[in-house]
Design a protein around this motif. Structure first.
Motif, PDB file in Angstrom:
ATOM      1  N   LYS A 220       9.693  55.461 -75.893  1.00 32.73           N
ATOM      2  CA  LYS A 220       9.909  54.304 -77.235  1.00 32.73           C
ATOM      3  C   LYS A 220       9.504  53.054 -76.393  1.00 32.73           C
ATOM      4  CE  LYS A 220      12.913  56.691 -79.684  1.00 32.73           C
ATOM      5  NZ  LYS A 220      13.006  58.423 -78.729  1.00 32.73           N
ATOM      6  N   PRO A 221       8.529  52.231 -76.122  1.00 28.85           N
ATOM      7  CA  PRO A 221       8.330  51.680 -75.735  1.00 28.85           C
ATOM      8  C   PRO A 221       8.821  50.123 -75.695  1.00 28.85           C
ATOM      9  CG  PRO A 221       5.915  51.907 -76.607  1.00 28.85           C
ATOM     10  CD  PRO A 221       7.234  52.713 -76.889  1.00 28.85           C
ATOM     11  N   GLY A 222       8.802  49.966 -76.676  1.00 28.13           N
ATOM     12  CA  GLY A 222       9.810  49.056 -77.394  1.00 28.13           C
ATOM     13  C   GLY A 222      11.492  48.932 -76.318  1.00 28.13           C
ATOM     14  N   LEU A 223      11.508  49.570 -76.278  1.00 32.55           N
ATOM     15  CA  LEU A 223      13.345  49.306 -75.706  1.00 32.55           C
ATOM     16  C   LEU A 223      13.174  48.817 -74.578  1.00 32.55           C
ATOM     17  CD1 LEU A 223      14.943  52.928 -75.993  1.00 32.55           C
ATOM     18  CD2 LEU A 223      15.168  50.923 -77.412  1.00 32.55           C
ATOM     19  N   ASN A 224      11.789  48.851 -73.755  1.00 37.86           N
ATOM     20  CA  ASN A 224      11.965  48.280 -72.541  1.00 37.86           C
ATOM     21  C   ASN A 224      10.621  46.784 -72.647  1.00 37.86           C
ATOM     22  OD1 ASN A 224      12.569  50.221 -70.743  1.00 37.86           O
ATOM     23  ND2 ASN A 224       9.984  51.599 -71.239  1.00 37.86           N
ATOM     24  N   GLU A 227      12.862  41.844 -75.792  1.00 38.39           N
ATOM     25  CA  GLU A 227      13.511  42.310 -77.370  1.00 38.39           C
ATOM     26  C   GLU A 227      14.587  42.913 -76.989  1.00 38.39           C
ATOM     27  OE1 GLU A 227      10.302  39.459 -77.809  1.00 38.39           O
ATOM     28  OE2 GLU A 227      10.174  41.257 -76.871  1.00 38.39           O
ATOM     29  N   GLY A 228      13.650  44.335 -76.846  1.00 42.76           N
ATOM     30  CA  GLY A 228      14.707  45.657 -76.454  1.00 42.76           C
ATOM     31  C   GLY A 228      16.049  45.082 -75.722  1.00 42.76           C
ATOM     32  N   ILE A 229      15.260  45.082 -74.493  1.00 45.80           N
ATOM     33  CA  ILE A 229      16.189  45.001 -72.951  1.00 45.80           C
ATOM     34  C   ILE A 229      17.941  43.878 -73.254  1.00 45.80           C
ATOM     35  CG2 ILE A 229      16.748  44.098 -70.855  1.00 45.80           C
ATOM     36  CD1 ILE A 229      13.761  44.900 -70.583  1.00 45.80           C
TER      37      ILE A 229
END
Length: 313
Positions: A220-224, A227-229
């Motif tokens: 789930k690259p969005g977590l990194n 914005e995700g962080i």
């Protein structure tokens, strides 16, 4: 040195998945080698859960003990295949399964050009003879005890669970098991039976701590992303301390462009006020912090909540 050229032939075929027509892409990759030996490698691709993901199925086994998500930072030591893929500009995340490679791309690249580069890297990897995962880093191989549990899981699925699920027009199959977590593939209405399936499996196999959709194991690259962080920091430092008195906790499980996906645990799971808390409190804070987020979606299985602070209304 042997020189070779890679020729791609793309065929569009209709796949029937979950009762819906879905177009998949089958790509034949032909290696024309200078010593007149030809080797054909067929790579099938299938769209992932969102536009940033594509799953590649080479005509070779990839990693028997998968799924294994490999980050960019650990690829050099852990996986020659992932390291080769991360050399491609636009590859954001790599996950290896027994028979496929799941690639997540950055928003800056589109699949029309990136796909070809990934094909080339996959072909080059299998031609090199390198393992997908280095032997020293292979920490996910199931031990003898886990192998016994996996056999029990598969037996329960085939004899008790699948027959019941298929009567409702769905299907469920084994994906992987690691450290107490069982990942299953659900089709059709089978996902709505997750709680019952989990209860049965945990009754017979107490070593299972959780039954999850296999997509939970995918990268789930969005977590990194920044914005995700930022959202995860907001939840940890501001939101969760305020609901801790109720025994609740909220976790960001994925971020896909304008959508944030969260899971409510503890006292928030099954809570009659969960929807209000999410829409009028948490979502407002997230959208204030990251204005590009249009929706905050709850992926919690509230039917499985056992100790909500508020009783369901």
């Amino acid at each position: 040195m042997i020189n070779f050229a890679i020729v791609f032939s793309v065929f569009i075929i209709n796949l029937e998945l979950c009762g819906f027509g879905l177009y998949g892409i089958f790509t034949a990759v032909s290696l024309h080698i200078s010593d007149n030996r030809d080797k054909l490698m067929f790579i099938q691709t299938k769209p992932g859960e969102n536009a940033t993901e594509l799953e590649f199925f080479p005509a070779e086994r990839v990693y028997e003990n998968g799924p294994l998500a490999v980050t960019r930072e650990e690829a050099a030591e852990k996986s020659p295949l992932a390291a080769r893929l991360y050399e491609i500009d636009g590859v954001a995340a790599v996950s290896l399964t027994a028979d496929s490679i799941v690639i997540a791309k950055s928003d800056a690249r589109d699949w029309s050009s990136l796909r070809t580069e990934v094909f080339g890297a996959i072909v080059a990897h299998f031609k090199s003879g390198d393992p997908a995962v280095s032997e020293a880093a292979d920490e996910t191989a199931p031990g003898e005890f886990d192998a016994e549990i996996i056999d029990q899981i598969k037996d329960l699925l085939s004899t008790r669970i699948v027959p019941a699920v298929t009567q409702s027009g769905g299907d469920v199959s084994f994906h992987s098991y690691k450290s107490g977590k069982l990942f299953l593939k659900f089709q059709g209405p089978a996902f709505s039976m997750l709680t019952g399936i989990q209860n049965m499996l945990r009754h017979y196999i107490p070593e299972i701590t959780a039954v999850l959709d296999y997509r939970e194991s995918l990268p789930k690259p969005g977590l990194n992303t920044p914005e995700g962080i930022a959202i995860q920091k907001l939840l940890e430092e501001k939101v969760n301390p305020s609901i801790a008195a109720h025994g609740g906790r909220i976790t960001l499980v994925d971020l896909q462009k304008e959508r944030a996906y969260v899971r409510l645990d503890g006292g928030c799971q099954g809570c009659g006020m969960a929807d209000v808390t999410l829409k009028q409190g948490v979502a407002v804070e997230i959208q204030k912090l990251v204005p590009s987020i249009a929706e905050v979606l709850d992926v919690t299985d509230h039917a499985d909540g056992t100790n909500p602070y508020y009783q369901p209304s």
